[in-house]
Design a protein around this motif. Structure first.
Motif, short mmCIF file in Angstrom:
data_model
loop_
_atom_site.label_atom_id
_atom_site.label_comp_id
_atom_site.label_asym_id
_atom_site.label_seq_id
_atom_site.Cartn_x
_atom_site.Cartn_y
_atom_site.Cartn_z
N GLU A 36 -15.91 -112.50 60.25
CA GLU A 36 -17.27 -112.19 60.06
C GLU A 36 -18.09 -112.66 61.50
OE1 GLU A 36 -19.18 -113.68 56.50
OE2 GLU A 36 -17.39 -112.81 55.34
N SER A 37 -17.26 -113.29 62.31
CA SER A 37 -17.84 -113.83 63.55
C SER A 37 -17.88 -112.68 64.66
CB SER A 37 -16.85 -114.87 64.34
OG SER A 37 -16.73 -115.83 63.10
N PRO A 38 -18.82 -112.97 65.85
CA PRO A 38 -19.03 -111.90 66.84
C PRO A 38 -17.67 -111.61 67.37
CG PRO A 38 -20.87 -113.54 66.69
CD PRO A 38 -19.47 -114.09 65.84
N ARG A 39 -17.74 -110.47 68.10
CA ARG A 39 -16.34 -109.97 68.80
C ARG A 39 -16.15 -110.98 69.72
NH1 ARG A 39 -16.02 -104.21 71.67
NH2 ARG A 39 -16.32 -103.65 69.75
N ALA A 40 -17.08 -111.55 70.64
CA ALA A 40 -16.53 -112.46 71.72
C ALA A 40 -15.98 -113.81 71.13
CB ALA A 40 -17.73 -112.90 72.59
N VAL A 41 -16.40 -114.44 69.92
CA VAL A 41 -15.62 -115.34 69.42
C VAL A 41 -14.24 -114.94 68.96
CG1 VAL A 41 -15.78 -116.94 67.45
CG2 VAL A 41 -17.67 -116.30 68.79
#
Length: 351
Positions: A229-234
């Motif tokens: 559920e985290s952003p793509r960069a993470v």
């Protein structure tokens, strides 16, 4: 999507997380009260990984369980108790009621919700689906009973990839809701044709790639664990991407001794219990370099305190749950059970 009021509420919690002000004596008193009332009411406590560690420990100590939302519901369905006390957020209580319509399902507060649920109102989502009648509707478990009833499939983060791959093999084009980050991850991993609803978990969305990179510079031996559920960069910095149970299992089974964890810090209770020799570092949500900090804790999960659990059970002593009981209209529950059952049947044959 989230209203400005909801967003301010969550952001304030992230900046100033609430901590228990109970003394050790008070905690013990509440725990003993809850234990006694659970017995008297023929009730069992089921808690999510993101709730207060004290509540999680009490659930385990009293014969309940600590798990993700679907396993909480399955445990409650199969347990002989007549009353399920669900320490989590509202969609979890609804899922438990859908799977167990003959039992009483109560929650410490029905105000505990989820940004993914709030951000996917049934009227808007149903209209979106109506615009694309040729697509199969797949929704994440973090949705209301009404949204589940509008779907063809329900998925969790642990089975989403396998189910989407299965639907791809059948030539299906998909609508995905509500989490855009999880949907983006699934789409990139599978190559599926997916239209994404633009919801997000406001806690997971707070994790910063820069902060994780800074931590890796200090702890180069640490394995990075990230919830999708985290952003793509993470996610792109992760050594392991997985559901809550998958991340816990990684800490338990991997040989590394240090882990940077990008999910709600409530998960640390179970991780530390399963692997007490491992070092866990919460991924930062703000700051730079040495000032990095993390307040990764869902404000709605934080509503499940010992006090509210005890008050709920006390209210039930008179046979009335005073606004804490979860109800799902019977016809809606039957329709919501169809996509849930598809998931249960699929995972039973693939696990």
């Amino acid at each position: 999507m989230l209203s400005e009021i909801d967003r301010v509420f969550v952001q304030d919690h992230l900046a100033h997380p609430r901590t228990s002000e109970l003394s050790e004596v008070e905690r013990q008193q509440y725990c003993e009260t809850i234990k006694q009332l659970l017995k008297e009411k023929n009730a069992v406590l089921v808690a999510h990984y993101y709730t207060d560690p004290i509540v999680q420990a009490l659930a385990e100590e009293t014969g309940g369980c600590v798990a993700d939302s679907l396993e909480m519901a399955r445990f409650g369905r199969d347990h002989p108790a007549r009353v399920l006390v669900v320490a989590g957020v509202r969609f979890m209580g609804e899922t438990a009621k859908i799977l167990t319509p003959d039992k009483t399902v109560v929650m410490p507060t029905l105000e505990a919700t989820c940004s993914l649920d709030i951000g996917c109102p049934i009227s808007e989502f149903s209209a979106f689906c109506d615009q694309h009648p040729d697509r199969t509707v797949v929704v994440y478990a973090n949705t209301s009973a009404a949204v589940k009833a509008r779907a063809d499939w329900v998925v969790t983060s642990s089975c989403a990839l396998n189910i989407v791959e299965h639907l791809m093999d059948e030539g299906k084009k998909l609508i995905w809701a509500p989490d855009k980050h999880l949907g983006d991850y699934v789409q990139r991993e599978t190559g599926a044709d997916m239209l994404l609803w633009q919801g997000s978990c406001i806690v997971h969305e707070e994790f910063k790639a820069r902060g994780i990179q800074d931590l890796k510079a200090v702890y180069p031996d640490a394995l990075v664990l990230v919830h999708p559920e985290s952003p793509r960069a993470v996610i792109e910095l992760a050594d392991v991407v997985g559901s809550t149970s998958q991340l816990i299992n990684a800490v338990k089974t991997r040989g590394e001794k240090r882990f940077i964890v990008a999910t709600d810090q409530g998960i640390f209770y179970k991780m530390q219990k399963m692997a007490p020799d491992k070092a866990l570092i919460i991924a930062p949500t703000a700051g730079e370099g040495a000032t990095c900090r993390s307040c990764a804790n869902c404000p709605w999960m934080a509503m499940n305190a010992l006090q509210t659990v005890a008050e709920t059970l006390k209210a039930g002593e008179a046979g009335e749950w005073l606004g804490n009981e979860v109800f799902v209209e019977s016809e809606l529950a039957v329709r919501a059970m169809l996509p849930l059952q598809r998931m249960l049947d699929f995972t039973a044959t693939t696990s």
